[in-house]
Design a protein around this motif. Structure first.
Motif, PDB file in Angstrom:
ATOM      1  N   GLU A 170      31.122 -30.945  40.569  1.00 50.97           N
ATOM      2  CA  GLU A 170      31.487 -31.433  39.243  1.00 50.97           C
ATOM      3  C   GLU A 170      30.317 -32.148  38.584  1.00 50.97           C
ATOM      4  O   GLU A 170      29.373 -32.595  39.243  1.00 50.97           O
ATOM      5  CB  GLU A 170      32.688 -32.380  39.344  1.00 50.97           C
ATOM      6  N   SER A 171      30.386 -32.278  37.278  1.00 45.93           N
ATOM      7  CA  SER A 171      29.369 -32.999  36.527  1.00 45.93           C
ATOM      8  C   SER A 171      29.288 -34.447  37.014  1.00 45.93           C
ATOM      9  O   SER A 171      30.307 -35.108  37.204  1.00 45.93           O
ATOM     10  CB  SER A 171      29.717 -32.970  35.040  1.00 45.93           C
ATOM     11  N   GLY A 172      28.062 -34.926  37.226  1.00 44.37           N
ATOM     12  CA  GLY A 172      27.868 -36.302  37.659  1.00 44.37           C
ATOM     13  C   GLY A 172      27.967 -36.521  39.145  1.00 44.37           C
ATOM     14  O   GLY A 172      27.958 -37.663  39.608  1.00 44.37           O
ATOM     15  N   SER A 173      28.047 -35.444  39.933  1.00 42.52           N
ATOM     16  CA  SER A 173      28.221 -35.607  41.387  1.00 42.52           C
ATOM     17  C   SER A 173      26.905 -35.700  42.152  1.00 42.52           C
ATOM     18  O   SER A 173      26.916 -35.934  43.359  1.00 42.52           O
ATOM     19  CB  SER A 173      29.068 -34.451  41.953  1.00 42.52           C
ATOM     20  N   GLY A 174      25.756 -35.525  41.478  1.00 43.79           N
ATOM     21  CA  GLY A 174      24.469 -35.722  42.142  1.00 43.79           C
ATOM     22  C   GLY A 174      23.722 -34.446  42.493  1.00 43.79           C
ATOM     23  O   GLY A 174      22.908 -34.442  43.421  1.00 43.79           O
ATOM     24  N   PRO A 310      30.988 -32.880  46.985  1.00 41.24           N
ATOM     25  CA  PRO A 310      32.369 -33.324  46.733  1.00 41.24           C
ATOM     26  C   PRO A 310      32.451 -34.231  45.519  1.00 41.24           C
ATOM     27  O   PRO A 310      31.503 -34.969  45.211  1.00 41.24           O
ATOM     28  CB  PRO A 310      32.716 -34.090  48.014  1.00 41.24           C
ATOM     29  N   ALA A 311      33.580 -34.167  44.822  1.00 42.17           N
ATOM     30  CA  ALA A 311      33.834 -35.117  43.735  1.00 42.17           C
ATOM     31  C   ALA A 311      34.068 -36.504  44.333  1.00 42.17           C
ATOM     32  O   ALA A 311      34.393 -36.644  45.518  1.00 42.17           O
ATOM     33  CB  ALA A 311      35.054 -34.668  42.931  1.00 42.17           C
ATOM     34  N   LEU A 312      33.907 -37.528  43.520  1.00 40.78           N
ATOM     35  CA  LEU A 312      34.027 -38.890  44.028  1.00 40.78           C
ATOM     36  C   LEU A 312      35.440 -39.190  44.514  1.00 40.78           C
ATOM     37  O   LEU A 312      35.620 -39.958  45.474  1.00 40.78           O
ATOM     38  CB  LEU A 312      33.600 -39.882  42.938  1.00 40.78           C
ATOM     39  N   VAL A 350      37.599 -48.728  43.679  1.00 39.85           N
ATOM     40  CA  VAL A 350      37.956 -47.719  44.682  1.00 39.85           C
ATOM     41  C   VAL A 350      39.165 -46.909  44.225  1.00 39.85           C
ATOM     42  O   VAL A 350      39.244 -45.697  44.456  1.00 39.85           O
ATOM     43  CB  VAL A 350      38.238 -48.386  46.042  1.00 39.85           C
ATOM     44  N   SER A 351      40.089 -47.547  43.535  1.00 40.79           N
ATOM     45  CA  SER A 351      41.305 -46.848  43.108  1.00 40.79           C
ATOM     46  C   SER A 351      41.136 -46.113  41.780  1.00 40.79           C
ATOM     47  O   SER A 351      41.979 -45.309  41.404  1.00 40.79           O
ATOM     48  CB  SER A 351      42.465 -47.843  42.992  1.00 40.79           C
ATOM     49  N   ASN A 352      40.046 -46.384  41.062  1.00 39.96           N
ATOM     50  CA  ASN A 352      39.820 -45.729  39.777  1.00 39.96           C
ATOM     51  C   ASN A 352      39.539 -44.233  39.990  1.00 39.96           C
ATOM     52  O   ASN A 352      38.871 -43.861  40.953  1.00 39.96           O
ATOM     53  CB  ASN A 352      38.633 -46.386  39.063  1.00 39.96           C
ATOM     54  N   PRO A 353      40.009 -43.334  39.115  1.00 42.60           N
ATOM     55  CA  PRO A 353      39.805 -41.892  39.343  1.00 42.60           C
ATOM     56  C   PRO A 353      38.373 -41.421  39.127  1.00 42.60           C
ATOM     57  O   PRO A 353      37.969 -40.410  39.706  1.00 42.60           O
ATOM     58  CB  PRO A 353      40.745 -41.248  38.317  1.00 42.60           C
ATOM     59  N   TRP A 354      37.563 -42.063  38.298  1.00 46.01           N
ATOM     60  CA  TRP A 354      36.171 -41.692  38.027  1.00 46.01           C
ATOM     61  C   TRP A 354      36.004 -40.209  37.716  1.00 46.01           C
ATOM     62  O   TRP A 354      35.367 -39.470  38.470  1.00 46.01           O
ATOM     63  CB  TRP A 354      35.262 -42.082  39.199  1.00 46.01           C
ATOM     64  N   PRO A 355      36.540 -39.735  36.592  1.00 49.61           N
ATOM     65  CA  PRO A 355      36.380 -38.319  36.248  1.00 49.61           C
ATOM     66  C   PRO A 355      34.924 -37.919  36.037  1.00 49.61           C
ATOM     67  O   PRO A 355      34.575 -36.743  36.185  1.00 49.61           O
ATOM     68  CB  PRO A 355      37.197 -38.175  34.952  1.00 49.61           C
ATOM     69  N   GLY A 356      34.071 -38.892  35.684  1.00 49.70           N
ATOM     70  CA  GLY A 356      32.637 -38.611  35.535  1.00 49.70           C
ATOM     71  C   GLY A 356      31.858 -38.754  36.813  1.00 49.70           C
ATOM     72  O   GLY A 356      30.614 -38.690  36.797  1.00 49.70           O
ATOM     73  N   ASN A 357      32.560 -38.992  37.926  1.00 48.43           N
ATOM     74  CA  ASN A 357      31.947 -39.070  39.257  1.00 48.43           C
ATOM     75  C   ASN A 357      30.886 -40.167  39.343  1.00 48.43           C
ATOM     76  O   ASN A 357      31.041 -41.207  38.728  1.00 48.43           O
ATOM     77  CB  ASN A 357      31.394 -37.694  39.649  1.00 48.43           C
ATOM     78  N   ILE A 358      29.831 -39.943  40.118  1.00 51.84           N
ATOM     79  CA  ILE A 358      28.860 -40.998  40.398  1.00 51.84           C
ATOM     80  C   ILE A 358      28.159 -41.459  39.120  1.00 51.84           C
ATOM     81  O   ILE A 358      27.854 -42.638  38.965  1.00 51.84           O
ATOM     82  CB  ILE A 358      27.826 -40.510  41.437  1.00 51.84           C
ATOM     83  N   ARG A 359      27.919 -40.532  38.193  1.00 48.24           N
ATOM     84  CA  ARG A 359      27.259 -40.924  36.946  1.00 48.24           C
ATOM     85  C   ARG A 359      28.092 -41.954  36.190  1.00 48.24           C
ATOM     86  O   ARG A 359      27.568 -42.946  35.683  1.00 48.24           O
ATOM     87  CB  ARG A 359      27.014 -39.697  36.081  1.00 48.24           C
ATOM     88  N   GLU A 360      29.391 -41.738  36.115  1.00 46.59           N
ATOM     89  CA  GLU A 360      30.262 -42.685  35.414  1.00 46.59           C
ATOM     90  C   GLU A 360      30.301 -44.023  36.140  1.00 46.59           C
ATOM     91  O   GLU A 360      30.243 -45.094  35.520  1.00 46.59           O
ATOM     92  CB  GLU A 360      31.672 -42.110  35.281  1.00 46.59           C
TER      93      GLU A 360
END
Length: 474
Positions: A170-174, A310-312, A350-360
């Motif tokens: 996914e976008s932002g996953s590194g 993997p996604a966050l 930790v509980s936040n979904p972070w749709p933007g992954n690591i970048r977000e």
């Protein structure tokens, strides 16, 4: 501070160029001859060299050979008059990052400098893998989850080969960090590493950027230009967002992978090239193939080796490590003490979904740290840093801001208008940049960090949108 060395015997050009670059926030040192420039590199290692070809004594090409022999990963931009273009092309083939023709187009020159500095950073800044966050000074791939352990193993097994690699996630996953780690652990680590974003470059320019062109290939092609594939001879080319590459270029990319050769735009000569291709995408290539938007034969050529990131939300156990890493890194960059994070705020992250992954996640921590006053980051700090993102997610869910939609409807109701889309985008982009400057009290460095762009790019936006900068926080 980023330092640029200018080597040119034209006193007026050096003075003007030095003034321009200092206004853009760069540190500058100068030399009037090739010999003096080489000595200066030994004394103060710059991040980029701007080198004129016509120099007294040791000429520009000889100077470049010495610089490249000393520091092969130091990017060099050749400055040339029209009559010395062929020599500039020769320097590019030998490893120079690019060349620019005098007289300079300033915005284009600043863009070339920005990309050259990025290329130099990618080549020279190590990417650490799987280390403890507190022991990592630079960029790193962080995580101890089983999924990340598989990523580390894949990098270790594949990096020393010349196999083509497709990085998916996914976008932002590194994905870019994985590409750089593959390059830095490869047998080509002393050769160029060039990044091409297939989305950021317009379709009409992407072909010439990748494959180069011959003189007369199109209007404005006044001289030959070497493409990035040819320029990276012996090295690695990272094609980011390859799922968005136009179909006509996919055919040329397939030929490159099959025959190890390219043709410049407007040329008839087949040129052998020796490059390793690493590609990445967040698109579903299988769906694109089914829709006829991606070549199946290219797909199989690219996925010799596939690395899935993997996604966050698939590795939430790594979030505390990532938080620790980014707080340590951003605190060092900002020159402040690492305040740490409160337990309840970390639990919320930790509980936040972070749709933007690591970048977000990293952007949130960076914004929270900029406005932090020294105490451990609290829930309110994290909430305030994410409120803009949360608002945009909310707008999607409830149908958007009524006043904005009403304004857009009123524009569209007037019928077809020339450049309406571009004008609307400029309006919103100007508002975004203006708000970032207002929030940071006119501090351009902090505003650039908030916006995720370089200072030179921010300066260009300020000029483009004719923004007035407030110098105090209200």
């Amino acid at each position: 501070m980023t330092n640029i060395l200018i080597i040119d015997d034209d006193d007026q050009l050096r003075i003007s160029f030095e003034r321009l670059l200092k206004e853009e926030g760069y540190g500058v040192c100068t030399a009037a001859s090739g010999e003096a420039g080489v000595r200066m590199i030994n004394q103060v290692m710059p991040d980029l060299v701007m080198l004129d070809l016509r120099l007294p004594g040791m000429n520009g090409l000889e100077t470049f050979k010495q610089i490249h022999g000393m520091e092969p990963k130091l990017p060099v931009i050749i400055m040339t008059a029209f009559g010395t273009t062929e020599t500039a092309i020769e320097a590019t083939k030998r490893g120079a990052y690019d060349y620019v023709v005098k007289p300079f187009d300033i915005p284009q020159m600043l863009s070339t400098i920005h990309h050259a500095l990025e290329a130099g950073r990618f080549m020279r800044s190590p990417v650490h893998m799987g280390v403890a966050p507190e022991k990592t000074q630079g960029e790193a791939i962080i995580g101890k989850s089983p999924a990340m352990q598989e990523v580390y193993k894949s990098i270790g097994r594949v990096s020393a080969t010349d196999a083509t690699v497709l990085i998916r996630g996914e976008s932002g996953s590194g994905k870019e960090l994985v590409a750089r780690a593959l390059y830095q652990h490869s047998l080509r680590a002393e050769k160029p590493f060039l990044v091409i974003n297939c989305v950021a470059i317009p379709d009409t320019l992407l072909e010439s950027e990748l494959f180069g062109y011959e003189k007369g290939a199109f209007t404005g092609a006044t001289h030959r230009r070497v493409g990035k594939i040819e320029q990276a001879g012996g090295g690695t080319v990272f094609l980011d967002e390859i799922g968005d590459m136009p179909m006509n270029l996919q055919a040329k990319m397939l030929r490159l992978l099959q025959e190890k050769s390219v043709e410049r735009l407007g040329g008839r000569e087949t040129l052998p090239v020796d490059v390793r291709i690493i590609a990445a995408t967040n698109r579903d290539l299988e769906d694109l193939i089914a829709m006829g938007q991606f070549r199946e034969d290219l797909y199989y050529r690219l996925k010799v080796i596939t690395i899935w990131l993997p996604a966050l939300d698939e590795r939430t156990g790594d979030i505390p490590l990532l938080v620790d890493y980014f707080l340590t890194r951003f605190a060092a960059e900002l020159g402040v003490e690492n305040p740490g994070i409160a337990r309840e705020a970390l639990s919320m992250m930790v509980s936040n979904p972070w749709p933007g992954n690591i970048r977000e996640l990293s952007n949130t921590l960076q914004k929270a740290l900029i406005f932090n006053r020294g105490a451990p980051l609290s829930i309110s700090d994290i909430t305030n840093a994410t409120c803009g993102d949360a608002k945009s997610h909310h707008v999607k869910e409830v149908g958007g801001d009524d006043s904005i939609r009403a304004w857009l409807r009123s524009l569209l109701s007037k019928g077809a208008q020339e450049n309406l889309f571009e004008n609307c985008m400029d309006h919103f982009c100007g508002m975004l940049v203006g708000e970032a400057l207002n929030l940071t009290g006119g501090n351009r460095s902090q505003a650039a960090k908030l916006l995720g762009m370089s200072r030179p790019t921010l300066h260009a936006k300020i000029d483009k949108y004719n923004l007035k900068i407030e110098t105090s926080i209200k």
